[in-house]
Design a protein around this motif. Structure first.
Motif, mmCIF file in Angstrom:
data_model
loop_
_atom_site.group_PDB
_atom_site.id
_atom_site.type_symbol
_atom_site.label_atom_id
_atom_site.label_comp_id
_atom_site.label_asym_id
_atom_site.label_seq_id
_atom_site.Cartn_x
_atom_site.Cartn_y
_atom_site.Cartn_z
ATOM 1 N N VAL A 289 -10.327 2.055 33.668
ATOM 2 C CA VAL A 289 -10.365 0.995 32.659
ATOM 3 C C VAL A 289 -9.064 1.003 31.869
ATOM 4 N N GLU A 290 -8.499 -0.175 31.658
ATOM 5 C CA GLU A 290 -7.239 -0.287 30.919
ATOM 6 C C GLU A 290 -7.439 0.068 29.444
ATOM 7 N N GLY A 291 -6.461 0.789 28.880
ATOM 8 C CA GLY A 291 -6.443 0.996 27.436
ATOM 9 C C GLY A 291 -6.914 2.343 26.927
ATOM 10 N N TRP A 292 -7.278 3.276 27.828
ATOM 11 C CA TRP A 292 -7.714 4.579 27.339
ATOM 12 C C TRP A 292 -6.586 5.278 26.605
ATOM 13 N N GLY A 293 -6.913 5.906 25.484
ATOM 14 C CA GLY A 293 -5.957 6.759 24.798
ATOM 15 C C GLY A 293 -5.875 8.106 25.494
ATOM 16 N N GLU A 294 -5.036 8.972 24.960
ATOM 17 C CA GLU A 294 -4.869 10.312 25.527
ATOM 18 C C GLU A 294 -6.140 11.144 25.329
ATOM 19 N N PHE A 295 -6.336 12.109 26.216
ATOM 20 C CA PHE A 295 -7.418 13.080 26.063
ATOM 21 C C PHE A 295 -7.249 13.768 24.714
ATOM 22 N N GLU A 296 -8.369 13.934 23.986
ATOM 23 C CA GLU A 296 -8.300 14.492 22.633
ATOM 24 C C GLU A 296 -9.465 15.448 22.401
ATOM 25 N N MET A 297 -9.151 16.631 21.917
ATOM 26 C CA MET A 297 -10.191 17.579 21.515
ATOM 27 C C MET A 297 -10.575 17.260 20.073
ATOM 28 N N VAL A 298 -11.879 17.054 19.846
ATOM 29 C CA VAL A 298 -12.365 16.674 18.518
ATOM 30 C C VAL A 298 -13.425 17.675 18.072
ATOM 31 N N GLN A 299 -13.344 18.082 16.816
ATOM 32 C CA GLN A 299 -14.343 18.999 16.254
ATOM 33 C C GLN A 299 -15.631 18.227 16.001
ATOM 34 N N MET A 300 -16.738 18.682 16.590
ATOM 35 C CA MET A 300 -18.021 18.014 16.441
ATOM 36 C C MET A 300 -19.039 18.958 15.799
ATOM 37 N N LYS A 301 -19.837 18.406 14.920
ATOM 38 C CA LYS A 301 -20.844 19.188 14.210
ATOM 39 C C LYS A 301 -21.773 19.900 15.199
ATOM 40 N N ASN A 302 -21.933 21.215 15.017
ATOM 41 C CA ASN A 302 -22.803 22.063 15.831
ATOM 42 C C ASN A 302 -22.395 22.139 17.304
ATOM 43 N N MET A 303 -21.218 21.624 17.642
ATOM 44 C CA MET A 303 -20.783 21.631 19.040
ATOM 45 C C MET A 303 -19.396 22.238 19.224
ATOM 46 N N GLY A 304 -18.670 22.439 18.131
ATOM 47 C CA GLY A 304 -17.304 22.932 18.243
ATOM 48 C C GLY A 304 -16.368 21.852 18.751
ATOM 49 N N GLU A 305 -15.260 22.277 19.341
ATOM 50 C CA GLU A 305 -14.285 21.314 19.866
ATOM 51 C C GLU A 305 -14.771 20.745 21.183
ATOM 52 N N THR A 306 -14.713 19.432 21.290
ATOM 53 C CA THR A 306 -15.232 18.733 22.464
ATOM 54 C C THR A 306 -14.183 17.750 22.970
ATOM 55 N N GLY A 307 -14.029 17.675 24.289
ATOM 56 C CA GLY A 307 -13.060 16.757 24.885
ATOM 57 C C GLY A 307 -13.559 15.322 24.850
ATOM 58 N N THR A 308 -12.701 14.413 24.391
ATOM 59 C CA THR A 308 -13.081 12.998 24.263
ATOM 60 C C THR A 308 -11.908 12.090 24.644
ATOM 61 N N PHE A 309 -12.240 10.816 24.813
ATOM 62 C CA PHE A 309 -11.242 9.763 24.983
ATOM 63 C C PHE A 309 -11.596 8.639 24.029
ATOM 64 N N LEU A 310 -10.578 7.890 23.599
ATOM 65 C CA LEU A 310 -10.775 6.787 22.659
ATOM 66 C C LEU A 310 -10.249 5.501 23.284
ATOM 67 N N LEU A 311 -11.004 4.411 23.094
ATOM 68 C CA LEU A 311 -10.591 3.094 23.584
ATOM 69 C C LEU A 311 -10.578 2.115 22.416
ATOM 70 N N ASP A 312 -9.518 1.337 22.324
ATOM 71 C CA ASP A 312 -9.381 0.315 21.271
ATOM 72 C C ASP A 312 -9.447 -1.064 21.923
ATOM 73 N N PRO A 313 -10.643 -1.668 21.970
ATOM 74 C CA PRO A 313 -10.789 -2.952 22.676
ATOM 75 C C PRO A 313 -9.988 -4.087 22.045
ATOM 76 N N LEU A 314 -9.741 -4.017 20.741
ATOM 77 C CA LEU A 314 -9.035 -5.113 20.083
ATOM 78 C C LEU A 314 -7.573 -5.183 20.532
ATOM 79 N N ARG A 315 -7.025 -4.079 20.998
ATOM 80 C CA ARG A 315 -5.655 -4.097 21.524
ATOM 81 C C ARG A 315 -5.577 -4.793 22.875
ATOM 82 N N LEU A 316 -6.713 -4.886 23.558
ATOM 83 C CA LEU A 316 -6.750 -5.476 24.905
ATOM 84 C C LEU A 316 -7.009 -6.977 24.862
ATOM 85 N N ARG A 317 -7.406 -7.466 23.705
ATOM 86 C CA ARG A 317 -7.847 -8.862 23.612
ATOM 87 C C ARG A 317 -6.676 -9.813 23.596
#
Length: 196
Positions: free
Chosen positions: A168-196
């Motif tokens: 899918v077009e527009g994925w941001g870089e892989f990012e480790m995010v601190q999550m409650k009760n889960m520690g650091e978790t690997g995530t990706f972010l998408l900004d649909p408004l940039r694709l419009r």
């Protein structure tokens, strides 16, 4: 089984509610969730429940998609359209107040956060009075954490979900995010408004 679980909530909802009449808040949420309900039909997504300003929906809970990838694309397209619908409603609200030469009661733009994860869940009906169909399991919690760690008008997804829709077009870089009760978790972010 690969169930895509999606949570959304309204950014700054508590502040909005504190500064508004309950009837105005209910009208706002009804207008937004009514649009989301129509999008569920469009994308073959199952709405499960709303809790205050949160909206929970899934794909593939009842094997209603050809495969996990198909379910993931449906969920992601739904999430994009939810953000577009929120932006459109914000524009309508602001133009309505400008025409009436009044200031909008909302102190900030109407925006949502979206979080998506995929995995196995347990589902069932709970309670005798007003029984309710509910989802349970670690994967439901993970989807909720994706939304909580989200950003306004963006879609935060888990690595597992991203692996189903990496092209899918527009994925941001892989990012480790601190999550409650889960520690650091690997995530990706998408900004649909940039694709419009």
């Amino acid at each position: 089984k690969d169930v895509c679980i999606m949570f959304t909530d309204i950014v700054g909802f508590s502040r909005m509610a504190m500064n508004s009449r309950p009837a105005d808040i209910m009208d706002l949420v009804q207008s937004l969730f009514g649009r989301f309900d129509l999008l569920c039909k469009k994308h073959g997504v199952l709405k499960l429940e709303t809790i205050g300003d949160a909206y929970l929906c899934t794909t593939n809970l009842f094997d209603d998609h050809a495969n996990a990838k198909d379910a993931a694309y449906s969920a992601l397209n739904m999430a994009k359209d939810m953000i577009y619908a929120t932006q459109e409603l914000d524009t309508i609200i602001n133009s309505t107040f400008q025409e009436g030469r009044k200031k909008s009661p909302w102190l900030e733009p109407l925006q949502i956060r979206v979080g998506i994860h995929v995995g196995e869940v347990t589902a069932g009906v709970l309670g005798e009075t007003l029984p309710k169909f509910s989802l349970f399991g670690h994967n439901v919690n993970t989807a909720a954490r994706m939304e909580q760690a989200g950003k306004p008008n963006k879609i935060r997804v888990s690595e597992a979900f991203h692996s189903l829709v990496p092209d899918v077009e527009g994925w941001g870089e892989f990012e480790m995010v601190q999550m409650k009760n889960m520690g650091e978790t690997g995530t990706f972010l998408l900004d649909p408004l940039r694709l419009r």
